[in-house]
Design a protein around this motif. Structure first.
Motif, PDB file in Angstrom:
ATOM      1  N   THR A  53       0.657  -1.244  -0.162  1.00 17.29           N
ATOM      2  CA  THR A  53       0.034   0.055   0.190  1.00 17.29           C
ATOM      3  C   THR A  53       1.066   1.207  -0.058  1.00 17.29           C
ATOM      4  N   LYS A  54       2.114   1.045   0.614  1.00 15.61           N
ATOM      5  CA  LYS A  54       2.852   2.160   0.542  1.00 15.61           C
ATOM      6  C   LYS A  54       3.187   2.742  -0.820  1.00 15.61           C
ATOM      7  N   SER A  55       3.667   1.623  -1.597  1.00 17.65           N
ATOM      8  CA  SER A  55       4.142   2.162  -3.075  1.00 17.65           C
ATOM      9  C   SER A  55       2.983   2.541  -3.666  1.00 17.65           C
ATOM     10  N   MET A  56       1.706   1.859  -3.689  1.00 12.28           N
ATOM     11  CA  MET A  56       0.529   1.937  -4.270  1.00 12.28           C
ATOM     12  C   MET A  56      -0.221   3.409  -4.009  1.00 12.28           C
ATOM     13  N   GLY A  57       0.371   3.938  -2.930  1.00  8.36           N
ATOM     14  CA  GLY A  57      -0.044   5.265  -2.472  1.00  8.36           C
ATOM     15  C   GLY A  57       0.016   6.369  -3.649  1.00  8.36           C
ATOM     16  N   TYR A  67      -4.502   1.704   5.200  1.00 12.78           N
ATOM     17  CA  TYR A  67      -3.899   0.422   5.405  1.00 12.78           C
ATOM     18  C   TYR A  67      -2.400   0.706   5.190  1.00 12.78           C
ATOM     19  N   PRO A  68      -1.657   1.427   6.390  1.00 13.39           N
ATOM     20  CA  PRO A  68      -0.207   1.496   6.142  1.00 13.39           C
ATOM     21  C   PRO A  68       0.690   0.433   5.962  1.00 13.39           C
ATOM     22  N   ASP A  69       1.463   0.503   4.821  1.00 13.22           N
ATOM     23  CA  ASP A  69       2.664  -0.280   4.595  1.00 13.22           C
ATOM     24  C   ASP A  69       1.963  -1.852   4.570  1.00 13.22           C
ATOM     25  N   GLN A  70       1.027  -2.269   4.138  1.00 15.49           N
ATOM     26  CA  GLN A  70       0.386  -3.483   4.099  1.00 15.49           C
ATOM     27  C   GLN A  70       0.658  -4.243   2.637  1.00 15.49           C
ATOM     28  N   PRO A  71       1.021  -5.384   2.601  1.00 19.86           N
ATOM     29  CA  PRO A  71       1.201  -6.233   1.640  1.00 19.86           C
ATOM     30  C   PRO A  71      -0.198  -6.172   0.560  1.00 19.86           C
ATOM     31  N   MET A  72       0.110  -6.251  -1.091  1.00 21.84           N
ATOM     32  CA  MET A  72      -1.019  -6.243  -1.606  1.00 21.84           C
ATOM     33  C   MET A  72      -0.949  -7.758  -2.546  1.00 21.84           C
ATOM     34  N   GLU A  73      -2.160  -7.874  -3.083  1.00 26.55           N
ATOM     35  CA  GLU A  73      -2.027  -9.074  -4.267  1.00 26.55           C
ATOM     36  C   GLU A  73      -2.740  -8.554  -5.494  1.00 26.55           C
ATOM     37  N   LEU A  74      -2.277  -9.075  -6.542  1.00 27.47           N
ATOM     38  CA  LEU A  74      -3.028  -8.911  -7.647  1.00 27.47           C
ATOM     39  C   LEU A  74      -3.598 -10.172  -8.336  1.00 27.47           C
ATOM     40  N   HIS A  75      -4.770 -10.145  -8.844  1.00 27.53           N
ATOM     41  CA  HIS A  75      -5.322 -11.301  -9.256  1.00 27.53           C
ATOM     42  C   HIS A  75      -5.839 -10.980 -10.823  1.00 27.53           C
ATOM     43  N   LEU A  76      -4.969 -11.619 -11.730  1.00 24.82           N
ATOM     44  CA  LEU A  76      -5.097 -11.343 -12.985  1.00 24.82           C
ATOM     45  C   LEU A  76      -5.756 -12.282 -13.825  1.00 24.82           C
ATOM     46  N   SER A  77      -6.610 -12.028 -14.520  1.00 19.44           N
ATOM     47  CA  SER A  77      -7.532 -12.971 -15.492  1.00 19.44           C
ATOM     48  C   SER A  77      -8.138 -12.476 -16.850  1.00 19.44           C
ATOM     49  N   ALA A  78      -8.237 -13.338 -17.507  1.00 17.57           N
ATOM     50  CA  ALA A  78      -9.043 -12.873 -18.991  1.00 17.57           C
ATOM     51  C   ALA A  78     -10.351 -12.851 -18.729  1.00 17.57           C
ATOM     52  N   ARG A  79     -10.934 -11.631 -19.063  1.00 18.33           N
ATOM     53  CA  ARG A  79     -12.176 -11.536 -19.291  1.00 18.33           C
ATOM     54  C   ARG A  79     -13.050 -12.225 -20.285  1.00 18.33           C
ATOM     55  N   ARG A  80     -12.550 -12.222 -21.533  1.00 17.75           N
ATOM     56  CA  ARG A  80     -13.036 -12.992 -22.615  1.00 17.75           C
ATOM     57  C   ARG A  80     -11.807 -13.877 -23.220  1.00 17.75           C
ATOM     58  N   GLN A  81     -12.053 -14.645 -24.272  1.00 19.57           N
ATOM     59  CA  GLN A  81     -11.207 -15.349 -24.826  1.00 19.57           C
ATOM     60  C   GLN A  81     -10.277 -14.424 -25.734  1.00 19.57           C
ATOM     61  N   PRO A  82      -8.973 -14.606 -25.631  1.00 18.83           N
ATOM     62  CA  PRO A  82      -7.917 -13.772 -26.471  1.00 18.83           C
ATOM     63  C   PRO A  82      -8.236 -14.018 -27.770  1.00 18.83           C
ATOM     64  N   LEU A  83      -7.995 -13.241 -28.811  1.00 20.59           N
ATOM     65  CA  LEU A  83      -8.358 -13.490 -30.306  1.00 20.59           C
ATOM     66  C   LEU A  83      -6.990 -13.234 -30.881  1.00 20.59           C
ATOM     67  N   LEU A  84      -6.805 -14.157 -31.862  1.00 23.66           N
ATOM     68  CA  LEU A  84      -5.494 -14.165 -32.705  1.00 23.66           C
ATOM     69  C   LEU A  84      -5.759 -14.326 -34.284  1.00 23.66           C
ATOM     70  N   SER A  85      -5.225 -13.212 -34.887  1.00 18.36           N
ATOM     71  CA  SER A  85      -5.217 -13.114 -36.388  1.00 18.36           C
ATOM     72  C   SER A  85      -3.992 -13.205 -36.997  1.00 18.36           C
TER      73      SER A  85
END
Length: 188
Positions: A53-57, A67-85
């Protein structure tokens, strides 16, 4: 239909159609394999912005205040199918993802901070250098929006700064990871 060139000497010819690539993307998306959780201890110490949280400030000062200097998490996910051409000079991909940020409290409870939708267009040009197969990815700007910002009653984070950080992270970590996953061994 594509006509394959005649081989006059021993060579490796690899042909992948859009159908095969998009079918694989559909399979991975449907199976839930296009998800990744990143915790604060997974980033290298040399990374200029840590998941705390300190860095994300920089993006949301109220997050650090609450939330002073607490660790954080990122949850990354695809919202839709990736498309390739496929094009004669490059491969083009459209990615539709989201990044949900959480504050990790001392009792391991995760408090939602914000949800960021990230849509990106990527162009990759395959290359052969010496005896190594590689690629040159290029990120074309896509929309970046906060559909559920301020989940904890906090103001909306500054999207422009987040976008700059995302691009930096992609070039620092994403491109090397893609090259190691797609081309881990030299071509004989």
């Amino acid at each position: 239909p594509t006509v394959l060139p005649a081989a006059h000497e021993p060579m490796l010819l690899l042909a992948i159609t859009e159908f095969v690539a998009n079918s694989a993307a559909f399979t991975y998306f449907t199976a839930g394999a296009l998800r990744r959780n990143i915790s604060s201890n997974m980033l290298p110490r040399r990374f200029p912005l840590q998941l705390r949280t300190k860095s994300m400030g920089v993006f949301s000062p109220q997050l650090q205040e609450r939330y002073p200097d607490q660790p954080m998490e990122l949850h990354l996910s695809a919202r839709r199918q990736p498309l390739l051409s496929c094009h004669p000079d490059a491969l083009h991909g459209a990615l539709f993802s989201s990044a949900e940020a959480f504050v990790v409290l001392p009792n391991a409870t995760r408090v939602p901070a914000f949800l960021l939708n990230i849509d990106a267009n990527v162009t990759g040009k395959p290359t052969i250098t010496g005896n190594r197969l590689g690629g040159t990815p290029c990120l074309r700007r896509g929309p970046l929006c906060l559909p559920h910002a301020g989940l904890m009653g906090l103001p909306v984070p500054q999207v422009k700064r987040l976008e700059t950080l995302l691009k930096f992270g992609l070039w620092l970590f994403g491109v090397p990871w893609a090259n190691s996953e797609c081309c881990p061994h030299p071509v004989p």
